[in-house]
Design an enzyme around this catalytic site. Structure first.
Site, PDB file in Angstrom:
ATOM      1  CE  LYS A 204      -8.728 -36.248  -7.189  1.00 26.47           C
ATOM      2  NZ  LYS A 204     -10.187 -35.500  -7.015  1.00 26.47           N
TER       3      LYS A 204
ATOM      4  NE  ARG B  28     -10.419 -27.719  -8.341  1.00 27.97           N
ATOM      5  CZ  ARG B  28     -11.000 -29.049  -8.768  1.00 27.97           C
ATOM      6  NH1 ARG B  28     -10.040 -29.908  -9.290  1.00 27.97           N
ATOM      7  NH2 ARG B  28     -12.301 -29.454  -8.576  1.00 27.97           N
TER       8      ARG B  28
ATOM      9  NE  ARG C 149     -13.228 -36.946 -21.387  1.00 25.92           N
ATOM     10  CZ  ARG C 149     -12.866 -36.253 -20.307  1.00 25.92           C
ATOM     11  NH1 ARG C 149     -13.298 -36.674 -19.351  1.00 25.92           N
ATOM     12  NH2 ARG C 149     -11.784 -35.157 -20.274  1.00 25.92           N
TER      13      ARG C 149
ATOM     14  NE  ARG D 131      -7.597 -34.400 -19.883  1.00 27.03           N
ATOM     15  CZ  ARG D 131      -8.045 -35.385 -19.961  1.00 27.03           C
ATOM     16  NH1 ARG D 131      -8.743 -36.131 -18.819  1.00 27.03           N
ATOM     17  NH2 ARG D 131      -7.765 -36.273 -21.139  1.00 27.03           N
TER      18      ARG D 131
ATOM     19  NE  ARG E 164     -10.761 -41.786 -18.962  1.00 22.30           N
ATOM     20  CZ  ARG E 164     -10.428 -40.521 -17.972  1.00 22.30           C
ATOM     21  NH1 ARG E 164     -10.530 -40.807 -16.881  1.00 22.30           N
ATOM     22  NH2 ARG E 164     -10.333 -39.271 -18.695  1.00 22.30           N
TER      23      ARG E 164
END
Ligand SMILES: [Zn+2]
Length: 223
Positions: free
Chosen positions: A17, A92, A164, A175, A131
């Site tokens: 995004k 949202r 993370r 999530r 990541r």
């Protein structure tokens, strides 16, 4: 001639995004309105909204919708939004979507298209699990698709990269589920108005961007 490119972009973290928002903003020359950035700016410059928002954030609370909505209304009325805007991070939830429709009408800036970036868990998983990020400068790497030059060290500032603790398959599942639970009613709401286009965001950046660009150019032709 471009006019009224009023866009809402939706997608879970890892859907690309941020990248697509930047492409849209640069190519079509419309402002990117991210509620997260808006709060940070308002707080830093101690505006009336900023002071209010900060008092909630400091207590670990969500900023109430009426404050967010007032801020967005204010933002939409600025001159740079008259040919369009790219809204990101809001609305949202369903109550936010309904409240947004009201201010969009009041400001005569209704949403013309909702871009929903869809990405399968199978495509999202390697993006998230691999990541690595630099806590010092914010740079993001991927051990497979975008590795740093030296293992575990940021190319830009030389600090140690971190993984993370919730960038795991389980963390990602939580999530994604939370995101869908919140946003599905919003998508359904805009779907009823025929505004939603779904884009398969599991593909390469170039492929995703070509689809989005075409959809926005088609919309522009019909304005
Ligand atoms: Zn760094």
């Amino acid at each position: 001639m471009m006019s009224n490119l009023n866009i809402l972009i939706m997608g879970v973290a890892g859907s690309g995004k941020g990248t697509m928002s930047k492409y849209i903003k640069d190519y079509f020359g419309i402002p990117h309105i991210s509620t997260g950035d808006m709060f940070r700016k308002a707080i830093a410059s101690k505006t009336e909204f900023g002071v209010k928002a900060e008092s909630y954030i400091n207590q670990g609370l969500l900023v109430p919708d009426d404050i967010t909505i007032a801020m967005i209304k204010n933002r939409l009325l600025q001159d740079d939004c008259q040919n369009g805007y790219l809204l990101d991070g809001f609305p949202r939830t369903l109550p936010q979507a309904k409240a947004f429709e009201d201010i969009a009408e009041e400001t005569n800036r209704p949403i013309k298209i909702v871009i929903d970036l869809e990405v399968e868990m199978s495509a999202l998983t390697p993006r998230i699990i691999n990541r690595r990020l630099c806590k010092n400068c914010g740079a993001i790497y991927n051990t497979v698709t975008l590795p740093s030059k030296a293992d575990g060290i940021c190319d830009l500032c030389g600090h140690q990269l971190v993984h993370r603790s919730d960038d795991t398959f389980e963390g990602l599942k939580v999530r994604v589920n939370e995101h869908q639970k919140l946003t599905n009613p919003v998508l359904e709401y805009f779907q009823k108005e025929g505004l939603v286009i779904k884009v398969d965001a599991g593909r390469s950046v170039e492929e995703v961007w070509l689809d989005i660009k075409k959809a926005l150019e088609d919309l522009d032709d019909h304005n």
